[in-house]
Design a protein around this motif. Structure first.
Motif, PDB file in Angstrom:
ATOM      1  N   SER A  86     -29.017 -13.373  34.852  1.00 41.88           N
ATOM      2  CA  SER A  86     -29.846 -12.569  33.970  1.00 41.88           C
ATOM      3  C   SER A  86     -30.298 -11.318  34.706  1.00 41.88           C
ATOM      4  CB  SER A  86     -31.058 -13.358  33.476  1.00 41.88           C
ATOM      5  OG  SER A  86     -32.005 -13.514  34.525  1.00 41.88           O
ATOM      6  N   LEU A  87     -30.534 -10.273  33.962  1.00 42.57           N
ATOM      7  CA  LEU A  87     -31.031  -9.036  34.551  1.00 42.57           C
ATOM      8  C   LEU A  87     -32.356  -9.280  35.254  1.00 42.57           C
ATOM      9  CD1 LEU A  87     -30.555  -6.030  34.946  1.00 42.57           C
ATOM     10  CD2 LEU A  87     -31.438  -5.643  32.637  1.00 42.57           C
ATOM     11  N   ALA A  88     -33.210 -10.112  34.681  1.00 48.07           N
ATOM     12  CA  ALA A  88     -34.498 -10.438  35.317  1.00 48.07           C
ATOM     13  C   ALA A  88     -34.293 -11.092  36.678  1.00 48.07           C
ATOM     14  CB  ALA A  88     -35.316 -11.354  34.406  1.00 48.07           C
ATOM     15  N   ASP A  89     -33.329 -12.008  36.769  1.00 51.08           N
ATOM     16  CA  ASP A  89     -33.063 -12.676  38.043  1.00 51.08           C
ATOM     17  C   ASP A  89     -32.562 -11.683  39.092  1.00 51.08           C
ATOM     18  OD1 ASP A  89     -33.882 -15.155  37.186  1.00 51.08           O
ATOM     19  OD2 ASP A  89     -31.865 -15.872  36.716  1.00 51.08           O
ATOM     20  N   LEU A  90     -31.715 -10.752  38.671  1.00 48.11           N
ATOM     21  CA  LEU A  90     -31.203  -9.756  39.611  1.00 48.11           C
ATOM     22  C   LEU A  90     -32.322  -8.866  40.129  1.00 48.11           C
ATOM     23  CD1 LEU A  90     -27.861  -8.671  37.885  1.00 48.11           C
ATOM     24  CD2 LEU A  90     -28.151 -10.221  39.834  1.00 48.11           C
ATOM     25  N   LEU A  91     -33.241  -8.470  39.251  1.00 48.78           N
ATOM     26  CA  LEU A  91     -34.373  -7.650  39.672  1.00 48.78           C
ATOM     27  C   LEU A  91     -35.286  -8.433  40.615  1.00 48.78           C
ATOM     28  CD1 LEU A  91     -35.270  -5.954  36.263  1.00 48.78           C
ATOM     29  CD2 LEU A  91     -33.974  -4.954  38.169  1.00 48.78           C
ATOM     30  N   ALA A  92     -35.503  -9.710  40.304  1.00 48.03           N
ATOM     31  CA  ALA A  92     -36.345 -10.537  41.174  1.00 48.03           C
ATOM     32  C   ALA A  92     -35.726 -10.667  42.559  1.00 48.03           C
ATOM     33  CB  ALA A  92     -36.537 -11.923  40.555  1.00 48.03           C
ATOM     34  N   LEU A  93     -34.416 -10.893  42.623  1.00 46.07           N
ATOM     35  CA  LEU A  93     -33.734 -10.984  43.911  1.00 46.07           C
ATOM     36  C   LEU A  93     -33.767  -9.647  44.657  1.00 46.07           C
ATOM     37  CD1 LEU A  93     -30.611 -13.086  42.856  1.00 46.07           C
ATOM     38  CD2 LEU A  93     -32.425 -13.838  44.408  1.00 46.07           C
ATOM     39  N   MET A  94     -33.598  -8.548  43.920  1.00 49.74           N
ATOM     40  CA  MET A  94     -33.585  -7.224  44.520  1.00 49.74           C
ATOM     41  C   MET A  94     -34.902  -6.917  45.229  1.00 49.74           C
ATOM     42  SD  MET A  94     -32.820  -3.567  42.629  1.00 49.74           S
ATOM     43  CE  MET A  94     -34.358  -3.498  41.698  1.00 49.74           C
ATOM     44  N   ILE A  95     -36.011  -7.415  44.675  1.00 48.46           N
ATOM     45  CA  ILE A  95     -37.321  -7.138  45.261  1.00 48.46           C
ATOM     46  C   ILE A  95     -37.767  -8.239  46.213  1.00 48.46           C
ATOM     47  CG2 ILE A  95     -39.764  -6.752  44.763  1.00 48.46           C
ATOM     48  CD1 ILE A  95     -37.856  -4.407  44.037  1.00 48.46           C
ATOM     49  N   SER A  96     -37.734  -9.484  45.782  1.00 45.84           N
ATOM     50  CA  SER A  96     -38.375 -10.548  46.566  1.00 45.84           C
ATOM     51  C   SER A  96     -37.605 -10.922  47.823  1.00 45.84           C
ATOM     52  CB  SER A  96     -38.599 -11.792  45.707  1.00 45.84           C
ATOM     53  OG  SER A  96     -37.364 -12.326  45.270  1.00 45.84           O
ATOM     54  N   VAL A  97     -36.264 -10.771  47.798  1.00 47.38           N
ATOM     55  CA  VAL A  97     -35.487 -11.005  49.022  1.00 47.38           C
ATOM     56  C   VAL A  97     -34.662  -9.772  49.387  1.00 47.38           C
ATOM     57  CG1 VAL A  97     -35.420 -13.512  48.782  1.00 47.38           C
ATOM     58  CG2 VAL A  97     -33.581 -12.139  47.778  1.00 47.38           C
ATOM     59  N   SER A  98     -34.993  -8.652  48.772  1.00 42.79           N
ATOM     60  CA  SER A  98     -34.340  -7.362  49.040  1.00 42.79           C
ATOM     61  C   SER A  98     -32.817  -7.470  48.968  1.00 42.79           C
ATOM     62  CB  SER A  98     -34.779  -6.806  50.397  1.00 42.79           C
ATOM     63  OG  SER A  98     -34.559  -5.410  50.467  1.00 42.79           O
ATOM     64  N   ASP A  99     -32.340  -8.140  47.936  1.00 42.31           N
ATOM     65  CA  ASP A  99     -30.917  -8.460  47.828  1.00 42.31           C
ATOM     66  C   ASP A  99     -30.095  -7.204  47.529  1.00 42.31           C
ATOM     67  OD1 ASP A  99     -28.340  -9.501  46.763  1.00 42.31           O
ATOM     68  OD2 ASP A  99     -29.366 -11.437  46.965  1.00 42.31           O
ATOM     69  N   VAL A 106     -27.294  -3.982  39.666  1.00 48.35           N
ATOM     70  CA  VAL A 106     -28.191  -3.263  38.750  1.00 48.35           C
ATOM     71  C   VAL A 106     -27.825  -1.778  38.708  1.00 48.35           C
ATOM     72  CG1 VAL A 106     -30.585  -2.674  38.219  1.00 48.35           C
ATOM     73  CG2 VAL A 106     -30.036  -4.945  39.126  1.00 48.35           C
ATOM     74  N   ILE A 107     -27.478  -1.204  39.860  1.00 48.05           N
ATOM     75  CA  ILE A 107     -27.019   0.193  39.872  1.00 48.05           C
ATOM     76  C   ILE A 107     -25.800   0.351  38.971  1.00 48.05           C
ATOM     77  CG2 ILE A 107     -25.931   1.980  41.285  1.00 48.05           C
ATOM     78  CD1 ILE A 107     -27.675   1.017  43.626  1.00 48.05           C
ATOM     79  N   ASP A 108     -24.847  -0.556  39.066  1.00 48.06           N
ATOM     80  CA  ASP A 108     -23.643  -0.469  38.236  1.00 48.06           C
ATOM     81  C   ASP A 108     -23.976  -0.639  36.753  1.00 48.06           C
ATOM     82  OD1 ASP A 108     -22.160  -0.015  40.475  1.00 48.06           O
ATOM     83  OD2 ASP A 108     -21.282  -2.013  40.584  1.00 48.06           O
ATOM     84  N   HIS A 109     -24.975  -1.465  36.472  1.00 46.20           N
ATOM     85  CA  HIS A 109     -25.416  -1.652  35.090  1.00 46.20           C
ATOM     86  C   HIS A 109     -26.035  -0.364  34.544  1.00 46.20           C
ATOM     87  CE1 HIS A 109     -27.274  -3.408  31.538  1.00 46.20           C
ATOM     88  NE2 HIS A 109     -28.452  -2.988  31.961  1.00 46.20           N
ATOM     89  N   LEU A 110     -26.845   0.304  35.364  1.00 50.35           N
ATOM     90  CA  LEU A 110     -27.543   1.515  34.937  1.00 50.35           C
ATOM     91  C   LEU A 110     -26.683   2.772  35.073  1.00 50.35           C
ATOM     92  CD1 LEU A 110     -30.976   0.909  36.706  1.00 50.35           C
ATOM     93  CD2 LEU A 110     -30.646   1.083  34.239  1.00 50.35           C
ATOM     94  N   THR A 111     -25.993   2.878  36.190  1.00 52.26           N
ATOM     95  CA  THR A 111     -25.284   4.031  36.768  1.00 52.26           C
ATOM     96  C   THR A 111     -26.260   4.846  37.619  1.00 52.26           C
ATOM     97  OG1 THR A 111     -25.575   5.790  35.110  1.00 52.26           O
ATOM     98  CG2 THR A 111     -23.752   4.190  34.758  1.00 52.26           C
TER      99      THR A 111
END
Length: 246
Positions: A86-99, A106-111
């Motif tokens: 899920s997008l929420a899970d990706l954002l959580a990983l991106m912040i909480s473990v700096s994934d 997410v960059i590819d999703h947004l551009t």
């Protein structure tokens, strides 16, 4: 002795290597080279997160991460077999473990263009997304993600103010070895929200120290310390001063 004077004394030997911006609630109380651009490292994830959350997308939608090349560095997504998140899970990983892998998905999703358009529309002049995380070839060719202490803190404060969901990701940040280092195990009376960044000769941290409704937000960006322990020790001492001033 005031907090400002104490910080001045701490950074005196390293003034050319450090940028700092600090707010006591909504009052700017300290600034040192705060508009100086530096390589953003993982602080660029703040811009990615702000761009995504302002779009008001369905965060339960599934993203096929296998369409994004896996990368190394911080994070756990590269170790997982699951192909859709899920997008929420990706954002959580991106912040909480700096994934980094999650950030790139997410960059590819947004551009990148959309992220930079959001930054421009919102008058960020010192922050830009020029490459995916851990893209060594792009970095060698001169593409670098950039930010400043002032704008990194502005991004962080905006997220804290407008997106309650993101506050839990900052509160549960797993990288606590910089500004919060000296109080993690004992400071049960203070809540610390933060996001770090690091790279070759680079160590950054942006944090909120909150106690009984009083909070201080601080960004410390460093570049050029040949002894990384010196940079981390300096940041930890600044964090301790902030905590004691609450």
């Amino acid at each position: 002795m005031s907090l400002q004077t104490e910080v001045d004394q701490l950074i005196a030997p390293y003034k050319n290597l450090v940028s700092i911006c600090m707010y006591d609630t909504d009052e700017l109380v300290y600034s040192h080279h705060s508009h100086q651009q530096m390589p953003a490292a993982s602080l660029i994830k703040l811009a990615i997160l702000a761009t995504e959350l302002e779009r008001n997308e369905d965060l339960s939608q599934l993203i096929k991460v296998k369409e994004t090349p896996a990368v190394g560095g911080a994070g756990v997504l590269k170790l997982m077999a699951q192909s859709e998140w899920s997008l929420a899970d990706l954002l959580a990983l991106m912040i909480s473990v700096s994934d980094n892998y999650a950030a790139n998905a997410v960059i590819d999703h947004l551009t990148m263009q959309v992220v930079n358009q959001w930054l421009a529309v919102n008058h960020y002049q010192e922050t830009s997304l020029q490459r995916r995380l851990m893209d060594v070839e792009a970095k060698v060719s001169g593409h670098e993600n950039l930010t400043s202490a002032f704008e990194a803190l502005r991004l962080f404060r905006g997220l804290m103010a407008h997106y309650p969901k993101s506050t839990q990701w900052f509160l549960n940040q797993q990288f606590r070895g910089k500004l919060p280092l000296l109080m993690d195990e004992t400071a049960t009376d203070v809540a610390i929200y933060n996001k770090t960044g690091e790279g070759p000769l680079i160590d950054h941290d942006v944090a909120r120290f909150s106690k009984k409704g009083h909070y201080i937000d601080v960004a410390v960006l460093t570049q050029g310390f040949t002894n990384r322990l010196t940079a981390i020790s300096l940041m930890a001492q600044i964090g301790q001063l902030v905590y004691r001033s609450l």
